[in-house]
Scaffold this motif. Structure first.
Motif, PDB file in Angstrom:
ATOM      1  N   GLU A 166      -1.699 -40.493 -33.745  1.00 60.05           N
ATOM      2  CA  GLU A 166      -2.839 -40.277 -34.390  1.00 60.05           C
ATOM      3  C   GLU A 166      -4.120 -40.753 -33.779  1.00 60.05           C
ATOM      4  O   GLU A 166      -5.217 -40.401 -33.368  1.00 60.05           O
ATOM      5  CB  GLU A 166      -2.862 -39.886 -35.874  1.00 60.05           C
ATOM      6  CG  GLU A 166      -2.199 -38.753 -36.353  1.00 60.05           C
ATOM      7  CD  GLU A 166      -1.604 -39.134 -37.927  1.00 60.05           C
ATOM      8  OE1 GLU A 166      -2.163 -40.014 -38.705  1.00 60.05           O
ATOM      9  OE2 GLU A 166      -1.263 -38.155 -38.613  1.00 60.05           O
ATOM     10  N   ASN A 167      -4.034 -42.151 -33.768  1.00 64.37           N
ATOM     11  CA  ASN A 167      -5.021 -43.010 -33.246  1.00 64.37           C
ATOM     12  C   ASN A 167      -5.229 -42.798 -31.772  1.00 64.37           C
ATOM     13  O   ASN A 167      -6.675 -42.777 -31.484  1.00 64.37           O
ATOM     14  CB  ASN A 167      -4.469 -44.404 -33.454  1.00 64.37           C
ATOM     15  CG  ASN A 167      -4.491 -44.922 -34.716  1.00 64.37           C
ATOM     16  OD1 ASN A 167      -5.282 -44.497 -35.542  1.00 64.37           O
ATOM     17  ND2 ASN A 167      -3.971 -46.093 -35.250  1.00 64.37           N
ATOM     18  N   VAL A 210      -1.511 -44.462 -20.890  1.00 61.99           N
ATOM     19  CA  VAL A 210      -2.180 -43.293 -21.165  1.00 61.99           C
ATOM     20  C   VAL A 210      -2.875 -43.003 -19.736  1.00 61.99           C
ATOM     21  O   VAL A 210      -3.905 -43.704 -19.637  1.00 61.99           O
ATOM     22  CB  VAL A 210      -3.063 -43.130 -22.757  1.00 61.99           C
ATOM     23  CG1 VAL A 210      -3.627 -41.709 -22.469  1.00 61.99           C
ATOM     24  CG2 VAL A 210      -2.428 -43.620 -23.629  1.00 61.99           C
ATOM     25  N   GLY A 211      -2.437 -41.895 -19.281  1.00 61.74           N
ATOM     26  CA  GLY A 211      -3.042 -41.708 -17.715  1.00 61.74           C
ATOM     27  C   GLY A 211      -3.056 -42.900 -17.051  1.00 61.74           C
ATOM     28  O   GLY A 211      -2.240 -43.923 -16.851  1.00 61.74           O
ATOM     29  N   ARG A 235      -8.854 -41.584 -30.034  1.00 62.52           N
ATOM     30  CA  ARG A 235      -9.513 -42.457 -28.886  1.00 62.52           C
ATOM     31  C   ARG A 235      -9.697 -41.377 -27.798  1.00 62.52           C
ATOM     32  O   ARG A 235     -10.929 -41.527 -27.173  1.00 62.52           O
ATOM     33  CB  ARG A 235      -8.632 -43.493 -28.626  1.00 62.52           C
ATOM     34  CG  ARG A 235      -9.148 -44.398 -27.593  1.00 62.52           C
ATOM     35  CD  ARG A 235      -8.383 -45.610 -27.430  1.00 62.52           C
ATOM     36  NE  ARG A 235      -8.838 -46.315 -26.248  1.00 62.52           N
ATOM     37  CZ  ARG A 235      -8.562 -47.615 -26.018  1.00 62.52           C
ATOM     38  NH1 ARG A 235      -7.552 -48.427 -26.855  1.00 62.52           N
ATOM     39  NH2 ARG A 235      -9.043 -48.234 -25.096  1.00 62.52           N
ATOM     40  N   PHE A 236      -8.747 -40.646 -27.457  1.00 56.26           N
ATOM     41  CA  PHE A 236      -8.908 -39.869 -26.280  1.00 56.26           C
ATOM     42  C   PHE A 236      -9.415 -38.337 -26.525  1.00 56.26           C
ATOM     43  O   PHE A 236      -9.467 -37.608 -25.540  1.00 56.26           O
ATOM     44  CB  PHE A 236      -7.338 -39.858 -25.546  1.00 56.26           C
ATOM     45  CG  PHE A 236      -7.223 -41.050 -24.879  1.00 56.26           C
ATOM     46  CD1 PHE A 236      -7.900 -41.416 -23.773  1.00 56.26           C
ATOM     47  CD2 PHE A 236      -6.396 -42.004 -25.715  1.00 56.26           C
ATOM     48  CE1 PHE A 236      -7.557 -42.638 -23.270  1.00 56.26           C
ATOM     49  CE2 PHE A 236      -5.944 -43.207 -24.918  1.00 56.26           C
ATOM     50  CZ  PHE A 236      -6.597 -43.628 -23.697  1.00 56.26           C
ATOM     51  N   ASN A 237      -9.543 -38.038 -27.790  1.00 54.31           N
ATOM     52  CA  ASN A 237     -10.110 -36.709 -28.052  1.00 54.31           C
ATOM     53  C   ASN A 237      -8.974 -35.409 -27.645  1.00 54.31           C
ATOM     54  O   ASN A 237      -9.503 -34.459 -27.126  1.00 54.31           O
ATOM     55  CB  ASN A 237     -11.334 -36.396 -27.875  1.00 54.31           C
ATOM     56  CG  ASN A 237     -12.103 -35.520 -28.461  1.00 54.31           C
ATOM     57  OD1 ASN A 237     -11.666 -35.112 -29.583  1.00 54.31           O
ATOM     58  ND2 ASN A 237     -13.143 -34.878 -28.061  1.00 54.31           N
ATOM     59  N   ASN A 297      -5.419 -29.044 -23.488  1.00 54.30           N
ATOM     60  CA  ASN A 297      -6.088 -30.459 -23.845  1.00 54.30           C
ATOM     61  C   ASN A 297      -4.895 -31.462 -24.634  1.00 54.30           C
ATOM     62  O   ASN A 297      -5.118 -32.045 -25.490  1.00 54.30           O
ATOM     63  CB  ASN A 297      -6.777 -29.885 -25.041  1.00 54.30           C
ATOM     64  CG  ASN A 297      -8.046 -31.058 -25.463  1.00 54.30           C
ATOM     65  OD1 ASN A 297      -8.512 -31.981 -24.528  1.00 54.30           O
ATOM     66  ND2 ASN A 297      -8.387 -31.246 -26.678  1.00 54.30           N
ATOM     67  N   LEU A 298      -4.061 -31.707 -23.777  1.00 51.37           N
ATOM     68  CA  LEU A 298      -2.842 -32.727 -24.021  1.00 51.37           C
ATOM     69  C   LEU A 298      -3.064 -33.857 -23.259  1.00 51.37           C
ATOM     70  O   LEU A 298      -3.402 -33.937 -22.204  1.00 51.37           O
ATOM     71  CB  LEU A 298      -1.710 -31.867 -23.789  1.00 51.37           C
ATOM     72  CG  LEU A 298      -1.243 -30.870 -24.723  1.00 51.37           C
ATOM     73  CD1 LEU A 298       0.309 -30.400 -24.195  1.00 51.37           C
ATOM     74  CD2 LEU A 298      -1.133 -31.366 -25.977  1.00 51.37           C
TER      75      LEU A 298
END
Length: 180
Positions: free
Chosen positions: A126-127, A154-155, A131-133, A104-105
């Motif tokens: 942290e933000n 991110v991705g 946002r992406f859980n 879950n990374l």
């Protein structure tokens, strides 16, 4: 990513999970691919058609004696036997993605003009995690061309809060005003 890379990555991933050695296998596989990436001549040697597979495997094993995980060593031999060694970087990327999903990374990259201080880096992680859980692994890269602010990858998503982007948006707005 190729189907071949996905299948070979899945095979190694399944062994790693089944044997409860995901971290060890990931670490050794990363060490090996880092070596092949940094030593282009070594990788070229492994792909040389004039060497037979046995010779390549001997060179490979001597070069990777520092690897502690026998599954990774065996896996690299299989890639050599199946003439799939040229796919090792794609296989590693597919394997890394499977590992990240399993844990879950999500990996993120942030471009800034100056290095982020630790407090800001933690706050951004942290933000993004909210946002992406997912737990976020953040890498900071310096890029003076953005002028200020930050661009986060991110991705396949991009969050562009750079001064360069803001100026570009303002320019478009001004040009649109001129047209009306």
């Amino acid at each position: 990513m190729s189907l071949v890379a996905s299948k070979y990555a899945r095979a190694l991933f399944d062994v790693a999970v089944d044997k409860d050695q995901l971290d060890e296998i990931f670490s050794d596989f990363k060490t090996a691919t880092d070596l092949f990436s940094s030593e282009k001549k070594f990788m070229d040697l492994m792909l040389t058609p004039s060497l037979n597979t046995g010779e390549k495997k001997g060179i490979l094993m001597r070069s990777l004696e520092s690897l502690s995980n026998q599954y990774v060593k065996n896996y690299l031999m299989i890639l050599m036997d199946k003439n799939r060694f040229e796919d090792i970087f794609d296989i590693y990327e597919a394997f890394r993605k499977l590992c990240n999903e399993h844990k879950n990374l999500v990996e993120a990259r942030v471009l800034t003009v100056i290095p982020l201080d630790e407090t800001l880096r933690i706050a951004l992680e942290e933000n993004l995690a909210k946002r992406f859980n997912k737990k976020v692994i953040l890498e900071n890269e310096i890029d003076k061309s953005i002028l200020g602010g930050a661009v986060v990858y991110v991705g396949d998503q991009i969050i562009d809060g750079s001064i360069k982007n803001q100026l570009s948006q303002m320019k478009k707005q001004v040009n649109n005003l001129r047209l009306h």
